[in-house]
Design an enzyme around this catalytic site. Sequence first.
Site, PDB file in Angstrom:
ATOM      1  N   ASN A  26       1.496   0.653  -2.506  1.00  0.00           N
ATOM      2  CA  ASN A  26       1.029  -0.318  -1.385  1.00  0.00           C
ATOM      3  C   ASN A  26       0.839  -1.223  -0.870  1.00  0.00           C
ATOM      4  OD1 ASN A  26      -0.116  -0.076   1.070  1.00  0.00           O
ATOM      5  ND2 ASN A  26      -2.070   1.923  -0.075  1.00  0.00           N
ATOM      6  N   TRP A  27       1.168  -1.792  -0.022  1.00  0.00           N
ATOM      7  CA  TRP A  27       1.223  -3.611  -0.136  1.00  0.00           C
ATOM      8  C   TRP A  27      -0.432  -3.731   0.701  1.00  0.00           C
ATOM      9  CZ3 TRP A  27       5.255  -6.970   1.661  1.00  0.00           C
ATOM     10  CH2 TRP A  27       6.507  -7.087   0.994  1.00  0.00           C
ATOM     11  N   LYS A  28      -0.613  -2.590   1.530  1.00  0.00           N
ATOM     12  CA  LYS A  28      -1.946  -2.547   2.127  1.00  0.00           C
ATOM     13  C   LYS A  28      -1.939  -3.456   3.137  1.00  0.00           C
ATOM     14  CE  LYS A  28      -4.405  -0.414  -2.153  1.00  0.00           C
ATOM     15  NZ  LYS A  28      -5.175  -0.078  -2.165  1.00  0.00           N
ATOM     16  N   SER A  67      -5.432   2.228 -10.079  1.00  0.00           N
ATOM     17  CA  SER A  67      -5.873   1.466 -10.938  1.00  0.00           C
ATOM     18  C   SER A  67      -4.546   1.604 -11.945  1.00  0.00           C
ATOM     19  CB  SER A  67      -6.945   0.869 -10.917  1.00  0.00           C
ATOM     20  OG  SER A  67      -7.412   0.697 -10.169  1.00  0.00           O
ATOM     21  N   GLU A  74      -8.249   5.210   2.586  1.00  0.00           N
ATOM     22  CA  GLU A  74      -8.780   4.303   3.037  1.00  0.00           C
ATOM     23  C   GLU A  74      -8.556   3.956   4.384  1.00  0.00           C
ATOM     24  OE1 GLU A  74      -6.334   0.381   1.447  1.00  0.00           O
ATOM     25  OE2 GLU A  74      -7.806   0.825   0.213  1.00  0.00           O
ATOM     26  N   GLU A  99      -5.039  10.220  -5.471  1.00  0.00           N
ATOM     27  CA  GLU A  99      -5.534   8.901  -5.506  1.00  0.00           C
ATOM     28  C   GLU A  99      -7.500   9.028  -5.606  1.00  0.00           C
ATOM     29  OE1 GLU A  99      -3.153   5.377  -4.354  1.00  0.00           O
ATOM     30  OE2 GLU A  99      -4.158   6.600  -2.701  1.00  0.00           O
ATOM     31  N   GLY A 144      -8.651   0.571  -6.039  1.00  0.00           N
ATOM     32  CA  GLY A 144      -8.878  -0.707  -6.414  1.00  0.00           C
ATOM     33  C   GLY A 144     -10.359  -1.289  -7.280  1.00  0.00           C
ATOM     34  N   HIS A 171      -4.020   8.442   3.471  1.00  0.00           N
ATOM     35  CA  HIS A 171      -4.914   7.012   2.558  1.00  0.00           C
ATOM     36  C   HIS A 171      -5.805   7.461   2.535  1.00  0.00           C
ATOM     37  CE1 HIS A 171      -5.738   3.557  -0.078  1.00  0.00           C
ATOM     38  NE2 HIS A 171      -4.559   3.890  -0.262  1.00  0.00           N
ATOM     39  N   GLY A 179      -1.107  -0.015  -5.727  1.00  0.00           N
ATOM     40  CA  GLY A 179      -1.112  -0.927  -4.644  1.00  0.00           C
ATOM     41  C   GLY A 179      -1.666  -2.334  -5.605  1.00  0.00           C
ATOM     42  N   GLY A 180      -2.903  -3.217  -6.181  1.00  0.00           N
ATOM     43  CA  GLY A 180      -1.819  -4.075  -6.365  1.00  0.00           C
ATOM     44  C   GLY A 180      -1.168  -4.643  -7.509  1.00  0.00           C
TER      45      GLY A 180
HETATM   46  C1  PEP Z   1      -3.631   2.567  -3.560  1.00  0.00           C
HETATM   47  O1  PEP Z   1      -4.065   2.170  -2.692  1.00  0.00           O
HETATM   48  O2  PEP Z   1      -3.125   3.960  -3.257  1.00  0.00           O
HETATM   49  C2  PEP Z   1      -4.114   2.513  -4.781  1.00  0.00           C
HETATM   50  C3  PEP Z   1      -3.426   3.075  -5.781  1.00  0.00           C
HETATM   51  O3  PEP Z   1      -4.367   1.049  -4.990  1.00  0.00           O
HETATM   52  P1  PEP Z   1      -4.737   0.349  -6.610  1.00  0.00           P
HETATM   53  O4  PEP Z   1      -3.265   0.377  -7.353  1.00  0.00           O
HETATM   54  O5  PEP Z   1      -4.668  -1.459  -6.345  1.00  0.00           O
HETATM   55  O6  PEP Z   1      -5.679   1.060  -6.934  1.00  0.00           O
END
Ligand code: PEP
Length: 254
Positions: free
Chosen positions: A12-14, A212, A99, A168, A174, A97, A233-234
């Site tokens: 997930n590039w966000k 994470s 966010e 999640e 994040g 999501h 994500g990251g």
């Molecule tokens: C996400 O955005 O779905 C996510 C899990 O982010 P991260 O891996 O950065 O926590």
Amino acid sequence: MSAARKPMMMGNWKMNGGLQANQDLLRALRAVDCSAQVRAGACVPFPYLSQAQAEWQGSGWAWGAQDLSVHDKGAYTGEVSAAMLREFAVRYVLVGHSERRQYHGESDDLVANKAKQALAHGITPIVCVGETLAERQAGQTEQVVKRQLAAVIHVVAHCVSEMVVAYEPVWAIGTGQTATPEQAQVVHAVLRTQLSAATDRAQTMTILYGGSMNAANAADLLAQPDIDGGLVGGASLKADDFLNMISTAQALTA
Ligand code: PEP
């Protein structure tokens, strides 16, 4: 991870990326064909869908979007329809999501209708559920994720088995604070039991963990029986890290 389910590792590039950086990342990932053992891909910002399509078409990599509209077309400024996503051969779309729930006020009902809209257009929704830290501390984790998933199950009805679910925990996204493998497995098992009441195909359904996840913790998370992959994500923005996690998933299928 169970041998009955092919693992999925979805980035997930966000709201990250740029044409040059994307090209480098998409090409570095494409150079590795893991598609025999793992369903790998990335959910990218809308403007980059055509770039992902151009770079990944014909490869084993799948591209997805991060949201879609519940509406088919019309006066909904800023929204993107499922039919538009289909024009870019999008296979997956994130819905719900945290966010979007948090910053855009998306309700359980809206999320459910987005999942339904995706399914109606042949796009697999990755339905995200998860509790906040306050909810976990109040002992409400199970109740919250079940409520979020129940809304979707109710609306998509006989199509339940066609979606992907992602657990999640909001406090892990994040933050660098990952759920322990045991904490995650408990919730994944709860979700699979809930799915089992709605479909006789729950054992074949994919439930991802997100929050994470990185190259250091992926193996322990993916070793859990009901964790079928990751929503990343990251760490999905760095080719080496993401490929490392994918080879971890591959190794677990061997
Ligand atoms: C996400 O955005 O779905 C996510 C899990 O982010 P991260 O891996 O950065 O926590």
